[in-house]
Design a protein around this motif. Sequence first.
Motif, PDB file in Angstrom:
ATOM      1  N   THR A 100       0.820  -1.220   0.000  1.00 22.65           N
ATOM      2  CA  THR A 100       0.000   0.000   0.000  1.00 22.65           C
ATOM      3  C   THR A 100       0.852   1.268   0.000  1.00 22.65           C
ATOM      4  O   THR A 100       0.346   2.347  -0.305  1.00 22.65           O
ATOM      5  CB  THR A 100      -0.902   0.030   1.245  1.00 22.65           C
ATOM      6  N   LEU A 124      -7.958  -3.206  -0.943  1.00 24.05           N
ATOM      7  CA  LEU A 124      -7.440  -3.512  -2.274  1.00 24.05           C
ATOM      8  C   LEU A 124      -8.524  -4.130  -3.158  1.00 24.05           C
ATOM      9  O   LEU A 124      -8.632  -3.803  -4.344  1.00 24.05           O
ATOM     10  CB  LEU A 124      -6.245  -4.460  -2.154  1.00 24.05           C
ATOM     11  N   GLY A 171     -10.866  -1.560  -4.647  1.00 21.81           N
ATOM     12  CA  GLY A 171     -10.294  -0.554  -5.535  1.00 21.81           C
ATOM     13  C   GLY A 171     -10.885  -0.557  -6.925  1.00 21.81           C
ATOM     14  O   GLY A 171     -11.625  -1.468  -7.323  1.00 21.81           O
ATOM     15  N   GLU A 172     -10.520   0.461  -7.674  1.00 29.43           N
ATOM     16  CA  GLU A 172     -11.079   0.633  -9.018  1.00 29.43           C
ATOM     17  C   GLU A 172     -10.704  -0.498  -9.968  1.00 29.43           C
ATOM     18  O   GLU A 172     -11.436  -0.798 -10.911  1.00 29.43           O
ATOM     19  CB  GLU A 172     -10.627   1.977  -9.599  1.00 29.43           C
TER      20      GLU A 172
END
Length: 422
Positions: free
Chosen positions: A47, A277, A280-281
């Motif tokens: 991260t 995570l 996320g996109e």
Amino acid sequence: MRWKRAWIGGLLATVVFAGSVGACSSGDQGGSDGRGPLTLVASADPTGYTRGVVAEWNRTHPAEKVTLLQFPWAADEARAQMASSLRSGSDRFDVLDLDVAWTGEFAAAGWLAPLDADRFPIKEFLPPVVETATLDGQLYAVPYITNAGMLYYRKDILDRAGESPPRTWAELERLAKTVAPEYGLQGYAGQFLPYEGLTVNATEAVQSAGGSFLSGDGTRVTVDPEKTRKALAFLADGVRDGWIPREALTYKEEESRKAFQDGRLLFLRNWAYVYPLASGEDSKVAGKFDVAPLPGLNESAVGVLGGSNLAINANSPHKASAADLLAYLTSEKVQRRMLTEGGLAPVRADIYEDPSLVSRFPYLPTLRDSVLAAQPRPKSPQYEQVSSAIQAVVHDTLAQRETPEDAVERLTRELNAIVDGG
């Protein structure tokens, strides 16, 4: 395990250090006043959170700047490199970010400086995490990150199938066998490569069946033949029957996360870091999954306490600065940042009760309950050997090279040899 890891080697070196490390101790710290630049060694951080926290410290402590060294992702590799340096008596690393399972062994080897418990906010931490940082009643590290495994599941799929997340192994098996293939998914995966992650997965299974490998102090083998057989058979039968994909025998944390995040799994056992995570996109399951406690034999599992502790090298010349760094990294401000930026599980209890954070991170209540119900791994001076034996036996069982019954006998024999030889 750090967030995910969990884990340890020869005790040939003995380092003598007199006294405990406080906030501003001086004179006897190895330098003129125990202050100066530091090297913090930790495992890789996907991260980037750790680098940001260190940069903030460096801006406000120009004379005590921290150099961050990040070792490989695999916990076993990181531990081996740390242990090699410490065993030689090196002062290369001042502050060590240790998996919770390493702390007792490293302390017993004389590699860690004892700490003054009054210097740190121990009473504000979740109770189970403090035990992982002590040996014989002495504090040798400060809890930094905690963790416990959770069950990630495809909520969208279970909702469509009219099903709830499983609470028992039988329910998990049924859903993995029936619902998963109906929707083109694999059933269930954990971390089944022979490394520390497999020790954790196996320990969770054995504990959830009511058993254990060693006594709490690591001095006795406590393998119950029937309870251990049930635990190993649950996992081995899953591989044999296909609802645990054989590919999972090669999974560590990241491989299993990617399998779930790419939309290939119905269920995944993993740590809290996966949640942000997978949201996320670039995630194919963002907004489609949720978490629940790990299932056990007859009810929720008894998990393994993961996470990491911060310790000071007994040979560091800058112990006063190092103690201040430990206090900074466990401060409320940094612990909140750890959650919001790193997706990591804080050790401070009050963070789990903050309504604004629970709204933003809805898995916090499940994570807190999982941590409070989890048990630490034994503090064995021979932990590396113990873990290696568990990994080898369990992996052979999952790979169908050994029956659960034979595995129990072999594991009992090998653990007894390790404990008796220690």
